[in-house]
Design an enzyme around this catalytic site. Structure first.
Site, short mmCIF file in Angstrom:
data_model
loop_
_atom_site.label_atom_id
_atom_site.label_comp_id
_atom_site.label_asym_id
_atom_site.label_seq_id
_atom_site.Cartn_x
_atom_site.Cartn_y
_atom_site.Cartn_z
N ARG A 162 80.27 -25.17 -77.21
CA ARG A 162 80.64 -26.74 -77.17
C ARG A 162 82.05 -26.81 -76.86
O ARG A 162 82.44 -27.89 -77.29
CB ARG A 162 79.86 -27.35 -78.21
CG ARG A 162 78.35 -27.00 -78.25
CD ARG A 162 77.72 -27.61 -77.23
NE ARG A 162 76.11 -27.30 -77.19
CZ ARG A 162 75.61 -26.18 -76.86
NH1 ARG A 162 76.27 -25.22 -76.28
NH2 ARG A 162 74.31 -25.86 -76.86
N SER A 168 71.33 -33.66 -79.20
CA SER A 168 71.75 -32.87 -80.47
C SER A 168 73.03 -33.65 -81.05
O SER A 168 73.93 -33.66 -80.14
CB SER A 168 72.01 -31.38 -80.09
OG SER A 168 70.91 -30.87 -79.79
N GLU A 212 78.88 -33.90 -82.35
CA GLU A 212 78.86 -33.17 -80.88
C GLU A 212 79.53 -34.15 -79.93
O GLU A 212 80.21 -34.07 -79.03
CB GLU A 212 77.51 -32.76 -80.59
CG GLU A 212 77.64 -32.01 -79.32
CD GLU A 212 76.55 -30.99 -79.06
OE1 GLU A 212 75.94 -31.37 -78.07
OE2 GLU A 212 76.17 -30.07 -79.77
#
Length: 345
Positions: free
Chosen positions: A174, A245, A341
């Protein structure tokens, strides 16, 4: 042909543009100044204007990985560069150039329709192609970095267009060079390298269970299975606002993992880099009792604790307040920090 005929169409400028339909949380937000970018050639003039006015700026694609405030001050560049084409092909792979504003799932469909498998595990991930490498999106055992050849972008530090090969993108979980250097690059095109010798990647538990009786599924079957799993586990942003998410899966040293496993025998984790394990953030949140909980207009999705949702009328402040409660409880119970995130604008 004269220069006027070659000049790019000017970017469309809109003041106080509503963004509720351009962020998947569905927050009631607006952009003070919104520039619609439909070609890379428009960017230098737009950035020159932004610099002259000394404005803050950011790029907004599909709005699927952002948390928007009530008002975005300064300039917001709406990435709408489209197009996808096979630029070269040999016996080993095909190179495919795709505009930064193309919808990610639409591109996955396009790739399969053009007999270019490889991205099927990443089906139904919301957002745009240009945003995909910034976050290095991933799902069901693969990351987009696995299939990137190079990235074309405008570098705001040098006021020039650059092409970064995969090796210069510093991809990690990520993460990427673009994420590490915010407010510098505007991704205009991504070039993908898709292999001719395709292999199914179904080792991820949910997918493996889908194909227990079929060891050799085709790309289209994997695509459909991924869509089925995601539809079952994740809410449709068109129905209930969310950004997928919300927390990254924390990565811990093996020693810490063993300590946690001793206290929590059912701990869910996955192998990561040598000497490290990746913990399932959703499991940690679920164990803290947040799954299905509601706090005012926001809450935790009932089918997946990793997803925070806007039930309607929620704000960035509301969702971040809920996130803070979750982070504090997980840290207290497990000694693990959860990292948000989505990008907070």
């Amino acid at each position: 042909m004269n220069r006027a005929q070659n000049a790019p169409q000017p970017s469309k400028l809109t003041r106080n543009l509503g963004l509720q339909g351009r962020n998947t949380f569905g927050f009631d937000a607006s952009a003070e100044l919104a520039y619609e970018i439909t070609s890379a050639e428009q960017i230098p003039e737009v950035m020159e204007s932004i610099a002259a006015q000394k404005l803050s700026w950011r790029v907004l694609g599909g709005g699927s990985n952002v948390i928007l405030p009530k008002v975005l001050p300064g300039a917001t560049l709406l990435m709408n560069i489209t197009g996808a084409e096979i630029t070269s092909s040999n016996q080993e792979h095909s190179l495919v150039a795709v505009g930064g504003g193309v919808n990610w799932h639409d591109f996955v469909l396009w790739s399969l329709d053009n007999d270019l498998p490889g991205l099927e595990n990443l089906a139904l991930i919301p957002g745009t192609v240009g945003a995909a490498p910034i976050q290095n999106i991933g799902a069901y055992g693969i990351e987009v970095a696995d299939y990137i050849d190079s990235i074309e972008a405008f570098d705001a530090h040098t006021d020039s267009f650059v092409t970064l090969p995969k090796s210069a993108c510093h991809f990690a979980y990520r993460d990427s060079y673009f994420k590490q250097h915010p407010h510098r690059f505007i991704v205009t095109k991504v070039v993908f390298k898709l292999p001719k010798q395709w292999q199914a990647r179904i080792h991820y538990a949910d997918l493996a269970n889908q194909f227990a009786a079929n060891a050799t599924p085709c790309p289209e079957e994997i695509f459909l299975a991924v869509c089925k799993i995601r539809t079952r586990k994740l809410p449709d942003p068109k129905v209930i606002g969310n950004a997928g998410s919300f927390f990254q899966n924390p990565i811990v040293p093996n020693e810490q993992h063993e300590t946690l496993l001793g206290k929590h025998p059912n701990l869910v984790s996955y192998p990561d880099a040598p000497g490290k394990r990746k913990l399932a953030a959703g499991w940690l949140i679920d164990q803290c009792g947040f799954k299905g909980e509601r706090m005012g207009n926001v809450g935790v999705y009932e089918n997946q604790a990793l997803v925070l949702v806007n039930h309607g009328g929620g704000t960035a402040q509301d969702i971040l307040g809920l996130a803070k409660c979750i982070q504090e409880k997980v840290r207290k119970e497990f000694g693990v920090s959860l990292e948000i995130e989505p990008n907070i604008l």
